[in-house]
Design a protein around this motif. Structure first.
Motif, PDB file in Angstrom:
ATOM      1  N   ASP A 123      14.355  10.088  20.242  1.00 14.76           N
ATOM      2  CA  ASP A 123      13.299  10.577  19.354  1.00 14.76           C
ATOM      3  C   ASP A 123      13.504  12.038  18.984  1.00 14.76           C
ATOM      4  N   GLN A 328       0.893   8.989  12.518  1.00 15.90           N
ATOM      5  CA  GLN A 328       1.542   7.678  12.489  1.00 15.90           C
ATOM      6  C   GLN A 328       0.776   6.741  11.557  1.00 15.90           C
ATOM      7  N   THR A 357      10.388   0.810  18.741  1.00 17.98           N
ATOM      8  CA  THR A 357      10.487   2.180  18.235  1.00 17.98           C
ATOM      9  C   THR A 357      11.909   2.715  18.257  1.00 17.98           C
ATOM     10  N   ARG A 362      16.733   2.886  12.553  1.00 24.18           N
ATOM     11  CA  ARG A 362      15.983   4.085  12.181  1.00 24.18           C
ATOM     12  C   ARG A 362      16.701   4.916  11.112  1.00 24.18           C
ATOM     13  N   ALA A 366      11.419   3.173   9.507  1.00 25.09           N
ATOM     14  CA  ALA A 366      10.722   3.757  10.655  1.00 25.09           C
ATOM     15  C   ALA A 366      10.626   2.797  11.830  1.00 25.09           C
ATOM     16  N   HIS A 413       3.393   3.479  12.752  1.00 20.47           N
ATOM     17  CA  HIS A 413       4.750   3.749  12.299  1.00 20.47           C
ATOM     18  C   HIS A 413       5.165   5.192  12.563  1.00 20.47           C
ATOM     19  N   GLU A 414       6.447   5.357  12.794  1.00 26.02           N
ATOM     20  CA  GLU A 414       7.029   6.685  12.981  1.00 26.02           C
ATOM     21  C   GLU A 414       7.043   7.459  11.657  1.00 26.02           C
ATOM     22  N   THR A 520       9.296  16.191  15.241  1.00 28.09           N
ATOM     23  CA  THR A 520       9.233  14.809  14.754  1.00 28.09           C
ATOM     24  C   THR A 520       8.044  14.130  15.417  1.00 28.09           C
ATOM     25  N   THR A 522       7.738  10.369  16.112  1.00 26.68           N
ATOM     26  CA  THR A 522       8.000   9.082  16.765  1.00 26.68           C
ATOM     27  C   THR A 522       6.851   8.092  16.506  1.00 26.68           C
ATOM     28  N   GLY A 523       6.926   6.904  17.133  1.00 30.60           N
ATOM     29  CA  GLY A 523       5.914   5.885  16.891  1.00 30.60           C
ATOM     30  C   GLY A 523       4.850   5.827  17.960  1.00 30.60           C
TER      31      GLY A 523
END
Length: 548
Positions: A123, A328, A357, A362, A366, A413-414, A520, A522-523
């Protein structure tokens, strides 16, 4: 203007980030003053507010038990003093950034679910591994000790056995403080269904006590009322930290709306200015300042504070303040089943599917976290049955059926840090005459491709496995209330706002820790990462003041 107040460390915001930094500073012998825009409230009052809500506000309106003050409006609640919503939204997916925090002492932790996932090593390397987003300025190994400290500071229960750590790939230096909370019958059924299509539903680490007391909090007794408030205080909320901060000598000033950061010699921060409920202005000086409002209020304050030395706003020589706003983007599936599922045993959220995830996909779309909400369905079933116009035994039977045989599946969602997803100052003003925040938001094709190619089909497969007779998927992306970005971290002052310790590049005594600094998204839920960054910043703050 009243006389100045002062402290070694001035913390703006009393949520989880501000409280962790305040405690660390106090433990190091520094004086601390915390400023909170909203009021302070006792738990019993919030519980009574919730009990006395009209039925229409008892489902899904988690801010309703926290009536806003005119000087501290909530994002989605219009008060008699406001002609328009506080948060101004625009863009293709504006609804996905609605948000739901409260401006009370303790912040959004009053009504969070308590989920405490760590980020994975991958991630933190999105750009180098998949060619999207950004890489973090350091790796997982640097953050791991702070994750561990955060789990012990918040009181996190969770599984430490290897079987339930996959697919995270995370090395742990210590087990969780407490073991996991057992699954209820609905979650176990969901786990079995997920396994049949290759998905692993695992116990979620949660900042609540599993069978034992911790930090003076009682064990969770399964009220299933984690939001809008844990009635017994088994779940961590920052409100439980405030008495401890005061016992250590910290001062907490509520109903103090900070509207300006004042800079001076060598662009160091000299003071913050706040309005009280009578619209009188006050000034607070200090040696070091921490803006820990959240990922919306922090960049808003920085932009409000532009001056001759900082024409684009404080900490904004890079023009990145307010950019890269993340949450997200969420989709939900409301499901009717052909037999009882019985959610509602235990906390409102207790498990997640996370192997979805991670992966090479990716680079194209996502990653996303799936879960089944464990919220008791009886209020929802009753509301739906009443809308059908039923009475008597027919009504009673339909309430029972809908309470047992319905469920909500969620996918988050990421997001990517995108500079055009941006907070700016609206021309519209709040009750105090302060510019309201305006946010442009688009979830991006990265998320839309994920929904089209993977997450929506997966939601349908999960629903089918549960025996769904009806599935209704939300027609638009929704907010998850995981506010990130706006003061993004990096080593290059021309492309980021803060350094690796969440210190502003432009101001040596200004720290902007928490979700706003995250590189960032992530999910998975962001709070534990926010807390880890706060503890990392706290170490830097103490070191800086002890050696200055």
């Amino acid at each position: 203007m009243s006389s100045d107040d002062s402290a070694d460390v001035v913390v703006v915001g009393t949520g989880v980030v501000g409280c962790q930094i305040a405690e660390q500073a106090l433990d190091a012998g520094l004086s601390v003053l915390m400023l909170e825009a909203g009021p302070r409230v006792e738990r019993w009052r919030v519980v009574e507010n919730f009990r006395n809500l009209p039925p229409s506000l008892r489902i899904g309106h988690w801010n309703a038990p926290y009536p806003p003050k005119p000087w501290a409006p909530h994002l989605e609640t219009r008060t008699p003093h406001e002609q328009e919503e506080y948060l101004q939204l625009e863009g293709p997916n504006a609804r996905a950034y609605m948000q739901g925090y409260v401006r009370y002492a303790g912040g959004a932790t009053w009504h969070w679910a308590g989920i405490c996932w760590r980020m994975t090593p991958d991630d933190m390397r999105l750009k180098s591994l998949y060619g999207v987003g950004r890489d973090w300025a350091f790796g997982y190994d640097v953050l791991e000790p702070y994750y561990t400290r955060a789990e012990y500071a918040l009181g996190v229960c969770g599984p430490s056995d290897p079987a339930h750590q996959w697919p995270l790939g995370n090395k742990r230096s210590k087990p969780y403080p407490m073991g996991p909370i057992p699954f209820g019958p609905g979650e176990q059924r969901f786990t079995d269904v997920a396994a049949k299509i290759g998905l692993l539903n695992i116990p979620a680490p949660q900042a609540r006590n599993s069978g034992v007391s911790y930090h003076g909090r009682p064990a969770c007794c399964g009220n299933n009322n984690c939001f809008p408030v844990c009635p017994i205080g088994a779940k961590y909320d920052a409100a439980t930290s405030l008495p401890r901060i005061e016992a250590k000598g910290g001062r907490i000033l509520t109903n103090a709306v900070v509207y300006r950061i004042e800079t001076g010699n060598k662009n160091a921060v000299q003071a913050v200015h706040y309005f009280d409920p009578e619209k009188r202005s006050h000034r607070v000086t200090g040696k070091l300042f921490v803006i820990a409002c959240n990922g919306i209020e922090t960049p808003k304050l920085l932009l409000l504070s532009k001056d001759a030395n900082n024409p684009n706003g404080v900490a904004n020589s890079s023009d990145q303040v307010g950019r890269n706003m993340m949450d997200q983007p969420k989709l939900i599936a409301e499901v009717e089943l052909d037999e009882p599922l019985w959610t509602g045993v235990g906390p409102v959220q207790s498990s997640s599917i996370l192997n979805t995830t991670q992966g090479e996909f990716r680079s194209l779309y996502a990653g996303a976290m799936f879960r089944m909400e464990n919220l008791a369905r009886s209020p929802i079933g009753a509301a739906a049955a009443l809308k059908k116009g039923l009475v008597g035994k027919a009504l009673d039977a339909e309430i029972r059926r809908l309470s047992a045989c319905t469920a909500k599946l969620t996918v988050e969602h990421e997001p990517l840090p995108l500079p055009y997803n941006r907070l700016t100052l609206s021309d519209k003003k709040d009750w105090l005459g302060i510019n309201k925040p305006n946010i442009y938001y688009d979830v991006s094709d990265y998320v839309r491709r994920s929904a089209q190619e993977y997450t929506v089909p997966t939601l349908k497969r999960l629903a089918a496995g549960l025996g769904a007779t009806k599935v209704v998927i939300s027609p638009e992306f929704l907010n998850s209330d995981h506010i990130m970005g706006g003061c993004i971290m990096g080593t290059d002052p021309s492309t980021s706002v803060v350094d690796v310790d969440c210190r502003a590049h432009n101001h040596p005594n200004l720290f902007l820790p928490g979700g706003a600094a995250m590189s960032t998204g992530t999910g998975s839920n962001s709070t534990l990462t926010m807390t880890a960054l706060a503890l990392k910043a706290a170490d830097a703050i103490v070191d800086q003041l002890k050696h200055s």
